[in-house]
Scaffold this active site. Structure first.
Site, short mmCIF file in Angstrom:
data_model
loop_
_atom_site.label_atom_id
_atom_site.label_comp_id
_atom_site.label_asym_id
_atom_site.label_seq_id
_atom_site.Cartn_x
_atom_site.Cartn_y
_atom_site.Cartn_z
N ASP A 134 80.53 20.68 -36.92
CA ASP A 134 80.72 19.35 -37.49
C ASP A 134 81.60 19.52 -38.73
OD1 ASP A 134 79.78 17.10 -39.33
OD2 ASP A 134 78.69 16.54 -37.54
N GLU A 171 77.83 28.69 -31.36
CA GLU A 171 77.26 27.50 -32.00
C GLU A 171 77.19 26.35 -31.00
OE1 GLU A 171 75.55 26.12 -34.03
OE2 GLU A 171 76.11 26.36 -36.11
N ASP A 172 76.17 25.54 -31.14
CA ASP A 172 76.07 24.34 -30.32
C ASP A 172 77.15 23.34 -30.69
OD1 ASP A 172 74.94 24.03 -32.83
OD2 ASP A 172 73.17 22.96 -32.14
N ILE A 213 75.09 13.22 -31.82
CA ILE A 213 74.69 13.41 -30.42
C ILE A 213 73.38 14.19 -30.30
CG2 ILE A 213 77.06 13.28 -29.48
CD1 ILE A 213 77.01 16.39 -29.34
N ARG A 230 66.06 18.05 -27.33
CA ARG A 230 66.73 19.31 -26.97
C ARG A 230 66.68 19.59 -25.47
NH1 ARG A 230 67.78 21.99 -31.81
NH2 ARG A 230 66.25 21.79 -33.45
N ASP A 266 69.14 18.27 -31.22
CA ASP A 266 67.96 17.44 -31.45
C ASP A 266 68.22 16.26 -32.37
OD1 ASP A 266 68.26 19.18 -33.78
OD2 ASP A 266 66.36 18.31 -34.43
N LYS A 274 83.71 18.52 -33.64
CA LYS A 274 84.11 17.19 -34.13
C LYS A 274 85.30 17.34 -35.06
CE LYS A 274 79.37 15.32 -34.27
NZ LYS A 274 78.29 14.91 -35.21
N GLY A 334 69.86 25.05 -32.25
CA GLY A 334 70.58 24.25 -31.26
C GLY A 334 71.31 24.99 -30.15
P1 5GP Z 1 78.10 21.71 -39.84
O1 5GP Z 1 77.58 22.73 -40.81
O2 5GP Z 1 79.29 22.17 -39.03
O3 5GP Z 1 78.37 20.38 -40.50
O4 5GP Z 1 76.96 21.35 -38.82
C1 5GP Z 1 76.31 22.32 -38.21
C2 5GP Z 1 74.95 21.94 -37.72
O5 5GP Z 1 74.59 20.57 -37.94
C3 5GP Z 1 74.93 22.14 -36.24
O6 5GP Z 1 74.66 23.46 -35.90
C4 5GP Z 1 73.85 21.20 -35.84
O7 5GP Z 1 72.61 21.85 -35.99
C5 5GP Z 1 73.94 20.05 -36.81
N1 5GP Z 1 74.74 18.94 -36.23
C6 5GP Z 1 76.00 18.59 -36.54
N2 5GP Z 1 76.39 17.52 -35.83
C7 5GP Z 1 75.34 17.19 -35.03
C8 5GP Z 1 75.12 16.16 -34.06
O8 5GP Z 1 75.97 15.31 -33.74
N3 5GP Z 1 73.90 16.16 -33.46
C9 5GP Z 1 72.93 17.06 -33.75
N4 5GP Z 1 71.79 16.95 -33.09
N5 5GP Z 1 73.09 18.04 -34.68
C10 5GP Z 1 74.29 18.10 -35.30
MG MG Z 2 73.56 24.66 -34.75
#
Ligand code: 5GP
Ligand code: MG
Length: 178
Positions: A106, A102-103, A156, A168, A162, A134, A48
């Site tokens: 979450d 990081e994109d 999103i 993307r 994606d 978030k 991402g």
């Molecule tokens: P985390 O480990 O912080 O929960 O999430 C990390 C990964 O989950 C991000 O790098 C991303 O790839 C994916 N992700 C989390 N939230 C979103 C979102 O709202 N949209 C998309 N497309 N990917 C997300």
């Molecule tokens: Mg990511």
């Protein structure tokens, strides 16, 4: 395009490209200020973050390098052992100032895991930059040094992010309509 459809889901526009570009510049100017005279190594977490990384790096003024890394999941010998290994790191980061890109953060689980792996390689310092964050979903306690945008807990797409591999390429960020 205010509304789009990707596979079974409908999305509405949430953050426009111009607003994204301003937020990226803000992050870059903070990094430029904090890393003046240094030579950081960016670690862009695939998939991402490739768009954010490409945009951000073009606003970074001093010398810097970038590696694209990925956390691969593979199942171990038992069904319950699920290991995530860091792949793609081809720079030696020992003694270097590392900035993780990081994109989106979450729950924070991905970056938390990545931090563990990066720390093992003994960098001089580690900071984290994410484009979207978030706060309502965050479950970890590491500090995020640079944040492009704080967003509500909605799924999103666009700007590198994606839905099932699609979206993307979208220049704006869209949020799911439920
Ligand atoms: P985390 O480990 O912080 O929960 O999430 C990390 C990964 O989950 C991000 O790098 C991303 O790839 C994916 N992700 C989390 N939230 C979103 C979102 O709202 N949209 C998309 N497309 N990917 C997300
Ligand atoms: Mg990511």
């Amino acid at each position: 395009m205010q509304r789009i459809k990707i596979k079974d889901k409908e999305f509405k526009i949430s953050i426009r490209a111009e607003e994204i570009a301003n937020a990226v510049k803000q992050v870059a100017s903070q990094i430029n200020r904090d890393y003046e005279g240094k030579d950081p190594v960016f670690l862009s977490v695939l998939n991402g973050s490739y768009v954010f990384a490409a945009d951000l790096l073009r606003h970074i003024k001093g010398p810097c390098r970038i590696s694209f890394v990925k956390l691969s999941s593979y199942s171990g010998t038992t069904t319950t052992s699920h290991v995530k290994e860091l792949i793609g790191l081809n720079e030696d980061i020992q003694g270097k100032d590392v900035i993780i890109l990081e994109d989106i953060i979450d729950t924070g689980i991905t970056v938390d895991r990545l931090l563990e792996e990066v720390k093992k390689r003994n960098p001089a310092s580690i900071r984290i930059a994410c484009f979207c964050y978030k706060p309502e979903a965050f479950q970890k306690n590491f500090h995020i040094d640079y944040i492009g945008m704080k967003i509500p807990n909605k799924f999103i797409v666009g700007y590198g992010l994606d839905y099932d591999g699609y979206g993307r390429n979208l220049p704006h960020i869209y949020e799911v309509v439920d």
